[in-house]
Design a protein around this motif. Structure first.
Motif, PDB file in Angstrom:
ATOM      1  N   ALA A   1      11.910   3.400  -3.632  1.00 20.59           N
ATOM      2  CA  ALA A   1      12.593   3.648  -4.901  1.00 20.59           C
ATOM      3  C   ALA A   1      14.030   4.124  -4.687  1.00 20.59           C
ATOM      4  O   ALA A   1      14.553   4.917  -5.463  1.00 20.59           O
ATOM      5  N   GLU A   2      14.652   3.668  -3.616  1.00 24.49           N
ATOM      6  CA  GLU A   2      16.052   4.036  -3.387  1.00 24.49           C
ATOM      7  C   GLU A   2      16.951   3.364  -4.423  1.00 24.49           C
ATOM      8  O   GLU A   2      16.577   2.407  -5.069  1.00 24.49           O
ATOM      9  N   GLN A   3      18.147   3.884  -4.511  1.00 24.43           N
ATOM     10  CA  GLN A   3      19.162   3.348  -5.415  1.00 24.43           C
ATOM     11  C   GLN A   3      19.246   1.812  -5.302  1.00 24.43           C
ATOM     12  O   GLN A   3      19.379   1.293  -4.198  1.00 24.43           O
ATOM     13  N   PRO A   4      19.159   1.097  -6.440  1.00 20.74           N
ATOM     14  CA  PRO A   4      19.253  -0.366  -6.354  1.00 20.74           C
ATOM     15  C   PRO A   4      20.583  -0.807  -5.760  1.00 20.74           C
ATOM     16  O   PRO A   4      21.608  -0.163  -5.959  1.00 20.74           O
TER      17      PRO A   4
ATOM     18  N   GLY B   1      10.645  -7.103   9.738  1.00 27.90           N
ATOM     19  CA  GLY B   1      11.237  -6.511  10.927  1.00 27.90           C
ATOM     20  C   GLY B   1      12.464  -7.247  11.446  1.00 27.90           C
ATOM     21  O   GLY B   1      12.893  -7.008  12.568  1.00 27.90           O
ATOM     22  N   GLY B   2      13.027  -8.142  10.641  1.00 32.17           N
ATOM     23  CA  GLY B   2      14.204  -8.894  11.076  1.00 32.17           C
ATOM     24  C   GLY B   2      15.492  -8.325  10.509  1.00 32.17           C
ATOM     25  O   GLY B   2      15.479  -7.317   9.792  1.00 32.17           O
ATOM     26  N   ASN B   3      16.595  -8.954  10.873  1.00 34.54           N
ATOM     27  CA  ASN B   3      17.898  -8.549  10.348  1.00 34.54           C
ATOM     28  C   ASN B   3      18.470  -9.670   9.499  1.00 34.54           C
ATOM     29  O   ASN B   3      18.916 -10.668  10.043  1.00 34.54           O
ATOM     30  N   PRO B   4      18.467  -9.500   8.188  1.00 34.21           N
ATOM     31  CA  PRO B   4      18.973 -10.581   7.356  1.00 34.21           C
ATOM     32  C   PRO B   4      20.471 -10.788   7.535  1.00 34.21           C
ATOM     33  O   PRO B   4      21.206  -9.835   7.805  1.00 34.21           O
ATOM     34  N   SER B   5      20.887 -12.021   7.383  1.00 34.55           N
ATOM     35  CA  SER B   5      22.304 -12.349   7.480  1.00 34.55           C
ATOM     36  C   SER B   5      23.034 -11.777   6.270  1.00 34.55           C
ATOM     37  O   SER B   5      22.455 -11.561   5.217  1.00 34.55           O
ATOM     38  N   ASN B   6      24.321 -11.495   6.449  1.00 30.84           N
ATOM     39  CA  ASN B   6      25.051 -11.046   5.259  1.00 30.84           C
ATOM     40  C   ASN B   6      25.861 -12.168   4.623  1.00 30.84           C
ATOM     41  O   ASN B   6      26.584 -11.947   3.672  1.00 30.84           O
ATOM     42  N   LYS B   7      25.701 -13.375   5.147  1.00 29.27           N
ATOM     43  CA  LYS B   7      26.444 -14.496   4.568  1.00 29.27           C
ATOM     44  C   LYS B   7      25.621 -15.200   3.490  1.00 29.27           C
ATOM     45  O   LYS B   7      25.556 -16.429   3.436  1.00 29.27           O
ATOM     46  N   ILE B   8      24.941 -14.423   2.683  1.00 30.18           N
ATOM     47  CA  ILE B   8      24.115 -14.995   1.616  1.00 30.18           C
ATOM     48  C   ILE B   8      24.420 -14.235   0.330  1.00 30.18           C
ATOM     49  O   ILE B   8      25.142 -13.237   0.349  1.00 30.18           O
ATOM     50  N   ASP B   9      23.856 -14.704  -0.764  1.00 28.26           N
ATOM     51  CA  ASP B   9      24.056 -14.012  -2.036  1.00 28.26           C
ATOM     52  C   ASP B   9      22.988 -12.957  -2.280  1.00 28.26           C
ATOM     53  O   ASP B   9      23.176 -12.031  -3.058  1.00 28.26           O
ATOM     54  N   GLY B  10      21.819 -13.130  -1.640  1.00 22.17           N
ATOM     55  CA  GLY B  10      20.722 -12.186  -1.831  1.00 22.17           C
ATOM     56  C   GLY B  10      21.037 -10.838  -1.201  1.00 22.17           C
ATOM     57  O   GLY B  10      21.764 -10.758  -0.210  1.00 22.17           O
ATOM     58  N   LEU B  11      20.511  -9.772  -1.795  1.00 23.52           N
ATOM     59  CA  LEU B  11      20.700  -8.421  -1.258  1.00 23.52           C
ATOM     60  C   LEU B  11      19.350  -7.879  -0.811  1.00 23.52           C
ATOM     61  O   LEU B  11      18.326  -8.135  -1.453  1.00 23.52           O
ATOM     62  N   ASP B  12      19.396  -7.131   0.274  1.00 19.45           N
ATOM     63  CA  ASP B  12      18.170  -6.563   0.825  1.00 19.45           C
ATOM     64  C   ASP B  12      17.716  -5.386  -0.052  1.00 19.45           C
ATOM     65  O   ASP B  12      18.339  -4.340  -0.052  1.00 19.45           O
TER      66      ASP B  12
ATOM     67  N   PRO C   1       0.797  -1.229   0.000  1.00 20.32           N
ATOM     68  CA  PRO C   1       0.000   0.000   0.000  1.00 20.32           C
ATOM     69  C   PRO C   1       0.831   1.282   0.000  1.00 20.32           C
ATOM     70  O   PRO C   1       0.361   2.318  -0.472  1.00 20.32           O
ATOM     71  N   THR C   2       2.066   1.238   0.496  1.00 25.44           N
ATOM     72  CA  THR C   2       2.837   2.484   0.547  1.00 25.44           C
ATOM     73  C   THR C   2       3.680   2.729  -0.707  1.00 25.44           C
ATOM     74  O   THR C   2       4.379   3.732  -0.789  1.00 25.44           O
ATOM     75  N   ILE C   3       3.587   1.816  -1.656  1.00 28.54           N
ATOM     76  CA  ILE C   3       4.406   1.955  -2.858  1.00 28.54           C
ATOM     77  C   ILE C   3       3.785   2.968  -3.814  1.00 28.54           C
ATOM     78  O   ILE C   3       2.575   2.987  -3.993  1.00 28.54           O
ATOM     79  N   SER C   4       4.625   3.818  -4.404  1.00 36.64           N
ATOM     80  CA  SER C   4       4.090   4.596  -5.517  1.00 36.64           C
ATOM     81  C   SER C   4       4.440   3.823  -6.781  1.00 36.64           C
ATOM     82  O   SER C   4       5.569   3.403  -6.984  1.00 36.64           O
ATOM     83  N   HIS C   5       3.422   3.623  -7.609  1.00 36.57           N
ATOM     84  CA  HIS C   5       3.592   2.678  -8.712  1.00 36.57           C
ATOM     85  C   HIS C   5       4.646   3.140  -9.715  1.00 36.57           C
ATOM     86  O   HIS C   5       4.808   4.327  -9.956  1.00 36.57           O
ATOM     87  N   ARG C   6       5.376   2.205 -10.245  1.00 36.83           N
ATOM     88  CA  ARG C   6       6.413   2.532 -11.218  1.00 36.83           C
ATOM     89  C   ARG C   6       6.951   1.280 -11.891  1.00 36.83           C
ATOM     90  O   ARG C   6       6.677   0.158 -11.463  1.00 36.83           O
ATOM     91  N   ILE C   7       7.729   1.539 -12.936  1.00 37.89           N
ATOM     92  CA  ILE C   7       8.434   0.442 -13.600  1.00 37.89           C
ATOM     93  C   ILE C   7       9.862   0.495 -13.116  1.00 37.89           C
ATOM     94  O   ILE C   7      10.508   1.539 -13.200  1.00 37.89           O
ATOM     95  N   SER C   8      10.357  -0.606 -12.576  1.00 36.35           N
ATOM     96  CA  SER C   8      11.705  -0.592 -12.029  1.00 36.35           C
ATOM     97  C   SER C   8      12.656  -1.362 -12.937  1.00 36.35           C
ATOM     98  O   SER C   8      12.378  -2.487 -13.334  1.00 36.35           O
ATOM     99  N   ASN C   9      13.773  -0.705 -13.265  1.00 38.23           N
ATOM    100  CA  ASN C   9      14.803  -1.394 -14.042  1.00 38.23           C
ATOM    101  C   ASN C   9      15.966  -1.830 -13.173  1.00 38.23           C
ATOM    102  O   ASN C   9      17.046  -2.142 -13.676  1.00 38.23           O
ATOM    103  N   ALA C  10      15.750  -1.837 -11.867  1.00 38.03           N
ATOM    104  CA  ALA C  10      16.787  -2.340 -10.967  1.00 38.03           C
ATOM    105  C   ALA C  10      17.011  -3.822 -11.260  1.00 38.03           C
ATOM    106  O   ALA C  10      16.056  -4.555 -11.497  1.00 38.03           O
TER     107      ALA C  10
END
Ligand code: NAG
Ligand code: NAG
Ligand code: NAG
Ligand code: NAG
Ligand code: NAG
Length: 597
Positions: free
Chosen positions: A365-368, A346-357, A321-330
């Motif tokens: 819409a912050e910098q990818p 509300g958690g803290n993801p581990s940094n020992k993974i390949d995925g990025l938060d 609901p808080t998103i302003s609609h857009r097309i993302s090329n990230a």
């Protein structure tokens, strides 16, 4: 006394904080389609198969236009649930067969386990496909409170049976369960059965705990029995404008999937929790095409289980609901959901993974965060693909039959279709968004968004493909300019080739080699009243003869060697500093990897 009351007050405050935090945790409804092609949703521009409900979510939310998955079901689902590249876990390449003793290693903690810990109720509806040979692989042992669905790659849409060949014989049996019990008395089309379950879970959701509902549809994958395309019968006539017989059936499968999305959105609204729900709709990979499900990845090149964009760049939309609609090329990778959803919860993801938060990328819409992604390492088939910035490199010997622009012959229309906007405005999701959240669609904007979602070059799909990788030369594309992978830049951009092949070589050395498929006749459901079950005791030793990492499927060129020597000798200080700064450890590993080989 005084001390005590402060303490109480503090307790009270903590308590209030905890409660108010809990209230703010979004419900997460994650809907996954199976083998849905890029061109099989109408928000990407096609008028052939209408998907108005999915489209509404796309127009009201964020379209992720550079969303990468792996190239098949098991690796993608493994990446989603672990946040790690599948090649680290032995879940890469061909999906798990029903008679194969393999799963996501139990040393991994999966996304639903983390969400459960963060206070979520966790439900899986539909496909699992990341391990069932042993009881400890099953979804209810890996973080899901409840499970209702099937454990392997596909089932028949009406009998919920799965047929597989093992050691020359045909094994068949029921593959549909509620938690650990087979469901024998079920009626109806699988997509509708799964939708009813999802809707029922939403309606019954009375606790204050936030909901993580993972709806993992079978559609529009081909049936897992002996019949390939099985849409609900009433959806077929609606597709009479489509000339190609099989494509018409496929369109029925997609259309019932789309209706499912509408029903789920409506149930969330009815329950008054839509306003605090994050909805994700993604495909696990591209369509398998002509021989299997008659989906289309056009204008992208290639079919499922190849390293091309058609396999790995998938349909993806996300709404909150808080998103302003857009097309993302990230650039977004399927592993990113793991940390992104943990942050959302509300958690803290581990940094020992390949995925990025990428939560801030989606919500604000912050910098990818992501500039590169390992698209696939497939040691069983012998290829790999890697993206960095605008460029994508592909190496190995890729099946030519699946590497073309497939599906043009599926597009013929017999007669006109209803105008797009009529279909869109009458959809369930459109009405719900308008009435419940006061978010009507602006049709002018919709057409603009739809136009902008078209990929560069899509009006000019080449007749022939130019580059097939070999063991001496791969392919390099600027996929920002050329998402169709039509213009090979290998010779024109040698510096980029050297840099990227070095990085891919280094990632290749990090893999856990994939065991070759070994069907186990003990899995035969005929032995258990024709029901597929786990058949290997948890403590039985894994049959995993240690395999060496196979050779990287690209010869080291003199050029590449020279490059490393140059960096080391001539411009040692500056360049090395520069590279280490930019690429960190992975550069050092690259060099190591090169000489290992
Ligand atoms: C596979 O089938 C052959 C012929 O029916 C049989 O001899 C063999 O034992 C089977 N293999 C296994 C592992 O059961
Ligand atoms: C929801 O509640 C109804 C009524 O108690 C029950 O029959 C149904 O099984 C429940 N559904 C689920 C998915 O638990
Ligand atoms: C490449 O793979 C095909 C099968 O897809 C095989 O026929 C061919 O021999 C392979 N080429 C090389 C050079 O290994
Ligand atoms: C969308 O594109 C078509 C043709 O490419 C053009 O005719 C139409 O005006 C465009 N619509 C909008 C809203 O940009
Ligand atoms: C790739 O293509 C894009 C879009 O045309 C262009 O802006 C960019 O400069 C190209 N990248 C490089 C490094 O040439």
């Amino acid at each position: 006394m005084f001390k005590l009351s402060i303490c109480c007050l503090q307790l009270l405050i903590t308590c209030v904080c905890v409660i108010s935090q809990d209230v703010e945790k979004p419900n997460i409804v994650f809907i996954m389609a199976d083998d849905l092609g890029w061109d099989d949703v109408s928000f990407h521009g096609s008028d052939q198969i209408m998907t108005p409900n999915i489209d509404v979510i796309a127009y009201q939310g964020v379209m992720l236009q550079q969303y990468y998955t792996d190239t098949q079901g098991t690796p993608t689902r493994s990446a989603l649930f672990t946040g790690k590249y599948p090649m680290r876990l032995g879940t890469q390449s061909d999906s798990i067969s029903a008679t194969e003793d393999r799963g996501i290693p139990i040393t991994e903690r999966l996304l639903p386990e983390y969400l459960k810990e963060l206070g979520y109720e966790t439900h899986l509806v539909g496909k699992w496909h990341v391990g069932k040979s042993r009881a400890h692989y099953l979804p209810t042992n890996r973080g899901f409170d409840t499970f209702y669905g099937f454990l392997d790659g596909a089932v028949d849409y009406y009998t919920y049976n799965l047929v597989e060949t093992c050691n020359g014989s045909s094994f068949y049996g029921l593959n549909m369960y509620e938690n650990l019990e087979p469901i024998e008395d079920l009626n109806g089309h699988l997509t509708e059965v799964l939708t009813d379950r999802a809707v029922s879970l939403i309606r019954n959701h009375t606790s204050t705990a936030p909901l993580y509902l993972h709806v993992s549809h079978a559609a529009p994958h081909a049936g897992g029995g002996l019949v390939s395309l099985q849409p609900p019968v009433e959806t077929i006539a609606e597709q009479s404008h489509i000339a190609h017989t099989a494509r018409r059936l496929y369109a029925g499968l997609v259309s019932s999937l789309d209706k499912s999305v509408g029903h789920i959105v409506a149930a969330l609204a009815e329950k008054e929790i839509l306003k605090n729900t994050l909805i994700v709709f993604v495909s696990d990979n591209g369509a398998a095409g002509l021989s299997q499900n008659f989906g289309s990845n056009l204008p992208l090149r290639g079919l499922k289980s190849t390293p091309w964009e058609g396999a790995a760049r998938a349909v993806a939309v996300v709404w909150h609901p808080t998103i302003s609609h857009r097309i993302s090329n990230a650039i977004f990778h399927v592993t990113d959901w793991f940390p992104t959803l943990i942050t959302a919860a509300g958690g803290n993801p581990s940094n020992k993974i390949d995925g990025l938060d990428q939560w801030a990328t989606i919500i604000k819409a912050e910098q990818p965060k992501r500039n590169d992604v390992l698209i696939t390492i497939d040691d069983l088939n012998g290829w790999a693909a890697f993206r960095e910035g605008d460029f994508k490199i592909i190496v190995g010997n890729v099946t030519k039959e699946k590497s073309k622009y497939h599906g043009k012959e599926l597009m013929a229309l017999k007669h006109d279709v209803l105008p797009y906007e009529t279909v869109l405005l009458e959809s369930e999701a459109c009405l719900v968004f308008k009435e419940t959240l006061d978010l009507p669609l602006n049709i002018e904007e919709v057409y603009e968004q739809r136009n902008s979602s078209k990929l560069a070059g899509s009006d000019d799909i080449p007749e022939e493909v130019v580059c097939f990788p070999t063991f001496v030369k791969g392919c390099l594309f600027n996929v920002t300019r050329d998402p169709l992978e039509a213009y090979d830049l290998w010779h024109a951009k040698m510096d980029i080739v050297r840099r990227m092949s070095l990085r891919l070589r280094s990632l290749w050395t990090e893999m856990y080699p994939r065991p070759t498929l070994r069907g186990d006749p003990r899995a035969d459901p005929a032995k258990q009243n024709y029901v597929w079950f786990s058949w290997v005791p948890n403590d039985e030793e894994m049959y995993e003869p240690r395999k060496p990492v196979p050779p990287f499927p690209l010869q080291v060129s003199r050029d590449e060697l020279q490059y490393v020597v140059d960096i080391n000798l001539n411009t040692f200080r500056d360049k090395l500093q520069d590279y280490i700064k930019n690429m960190g450890e992975s550069f050092l590993k690259s060099v190591g990897g090169l000489f290992n080989f």
